[in-house]
Write a protein that holds these residues in place. Structure first.
Motif, short mmCIF file in Angstrom:
data_model
loop_
_atom_site.label_atom_id
_atom_site.label_comp_id
_atom_site.label_asym_id
_atom_site.label_seq_id
_atom_site.Cartn_x
_atom_site.Cartn_y
_atom_site.Cartn_z
N GLN A 104 3.62 -1.56 3.56
CA GLN A 104 3.05 0.29 3.18
C GLN A 104 3.84 1.50 3.78
O GLN A 104 5.37 1.12 3.92
N GLU B 190 -2.86 -6.10 9.79
CA GLU B 190 -2.39 -4.74 8.77
C GLU B 190 -0.74 -5.12 8.31
O GLU B 190 0.44 -5.92 7.97
N PRO C 164 -1.47 10.20 -7.95
CA PRO C 164 -0.84 9.69 -7.05
C PRO C 164 -0.65 7.84 -7.34
O PRO C 164 0.17 7.13 -7.01
N GLU C 165 -1.55 7.25 -8.13
CA GLU C 165 -1.87 6.02 -8.21
C GLU C 165 -0.38 6.10 -9.46
O GLU C 165 0.20 4.30 -9.21
N ALA D 139 2.83 5.42 -6.92
CA ALA D 139 2.46 4.38 -6.18
C ALA D 139 3.27 3.56 -6.98
O ALA D 139 3.66 2.66 -6.66
N SER E 234 4.91 5.70 2.97
CA SER E 234 3.87 7.23 2.70
C SER E 234 4.90 7.95 2.20
O SER E 234 6.07 7.64 1.87
N ALA F 296 0.58 -1.44 -0.08
CA ALA F 296 0.19 0.14 -0.51
C ALA F 296 0.63 0.98 0.11
O ALA F 296 1.97 1.59 1.01
N VAL F 297 0.22 2.63 -0.93
CA VAL F 297 1.12 3.07 -0.80
C VAL F 297 0.70 4.82 -0.97
O VAL F 297 -0.77 5.05 -1.37
N SER F 298 0.55 5.35 0.61
CA SER F 298 -0.23 6.34 1.04
C SER F 298 0.65 7.52 -0.08
O SER F 298 1.80 7.44 0.82
N VAL F 299 -0.42 8.70 -0.90
CA VAL F 299 0.66 9.43 -1.00
C VAL F 299 -0.50 11.14 -0.80
O VAL F 299 -1.29 10.60 -0.90
N GLN F 300 0.98 11.84 -0.14
CA GLN F 300 0.52 13.57 0.25
C GLN F 300 1.21 14.30 -0.45
O GLN F 300 1.96 13.67 -0.61
N ASP G 149 8.99 6.09 4.54
CA ASP G 149 8.68 6.84 4.36
C ASP G 149 9.70 7.32 2.90
O ASP G 149 10.56 7.37 3.37
#
Length: 187
Positions: A49, A116, A27-28, A31, A51, A10-14, A122
């Motif tokens: 995961q 999880e 973002p996709e 990722a 970030s 899982a990659v969270s992009v901010q 990060d």
């Protein structure tokens, strides 16, 4: 993109940038670039995961100063959950024992629920620095961003470039990942 891995990461992009930043890929896409880098060194069934923060020079400079001892902007920073970094500045903090995590420090200090995936770390990228480098090299911004995201992902897994052998191996892995993203002629 072609031949991109389907790792269970899982990659969270901010973004820490203005909302009207139209140069930024979706973002996709970012990722998928990170997963392409990770796919070069992880097993196909790996979970985790990551970030990602895309931000400005000021934020990256502050992080670089705080965590590496360098009061300067850089293009990408990686904060691995398993592998410590290198202090580059003068007067390392007392808790930093040179290479890796300091004495008594544990990279995984927080409990993770069983359901999880484990944190890999990060990645922080300075978009203005990436744009400057792309312009200097005459390549599209998305090409430079892909390289930085792959580079950051490899750092998360403990790869580095402090000696010739490490650098050659890291560059080989970057070329493989970029070939998966852009095709064989771009790797």
């Amino acid at each position: 993109m072609m031949n991109l891995p389907l790792l269970n990461v899982a990659v969270s992009v901010q973004t820490g940038l203005p909302d009207d930043c139209s140069d930024l890929p979706r973002p996709e896409w970012m990722a998928a670039a990170i997963r392409s880098g990770l796919a070069q060194v992880l097993e196909p069934d790996a979970e985790g995961q990551v970030s990602l923060l895309i931000t400005d020079d000021t934020a990256v400079r502050q992080l670089n100063r705080q965590y590496r001892g360098l009061d300067e902007t850089t293009d990408v920073l990686s904060f691995s959950a398993e592998h410590g970094g290198h202090w580059e500045g003068l007067n390392a903090p007392s808790h930093f024992m040179g290479e890796g995590w300091g004495e008594g420090e544990s990279p995984n200090q927080f409990p993770i629920p069983d359901e999880e995936p484990p944190p890999l770390g990060d990645i922080v990228v300075s978009l203005p620095q990436a744009a400057r480098q792309a312009a200097e090299q005459g390549v599209p911004l998305c090409r430079e961003l892909a390289l930085l995201l792959v580079h950051g992902a490899l750092h998360l897994m403990g790869h580095d470039h402090y000696d010739d052998g490490e650098r050659e191996e890291m560059q080989r892995l970057e070329r493989l990942a970029l070939s998966a993203i852009f095709g064989p002629s771009e790797g």
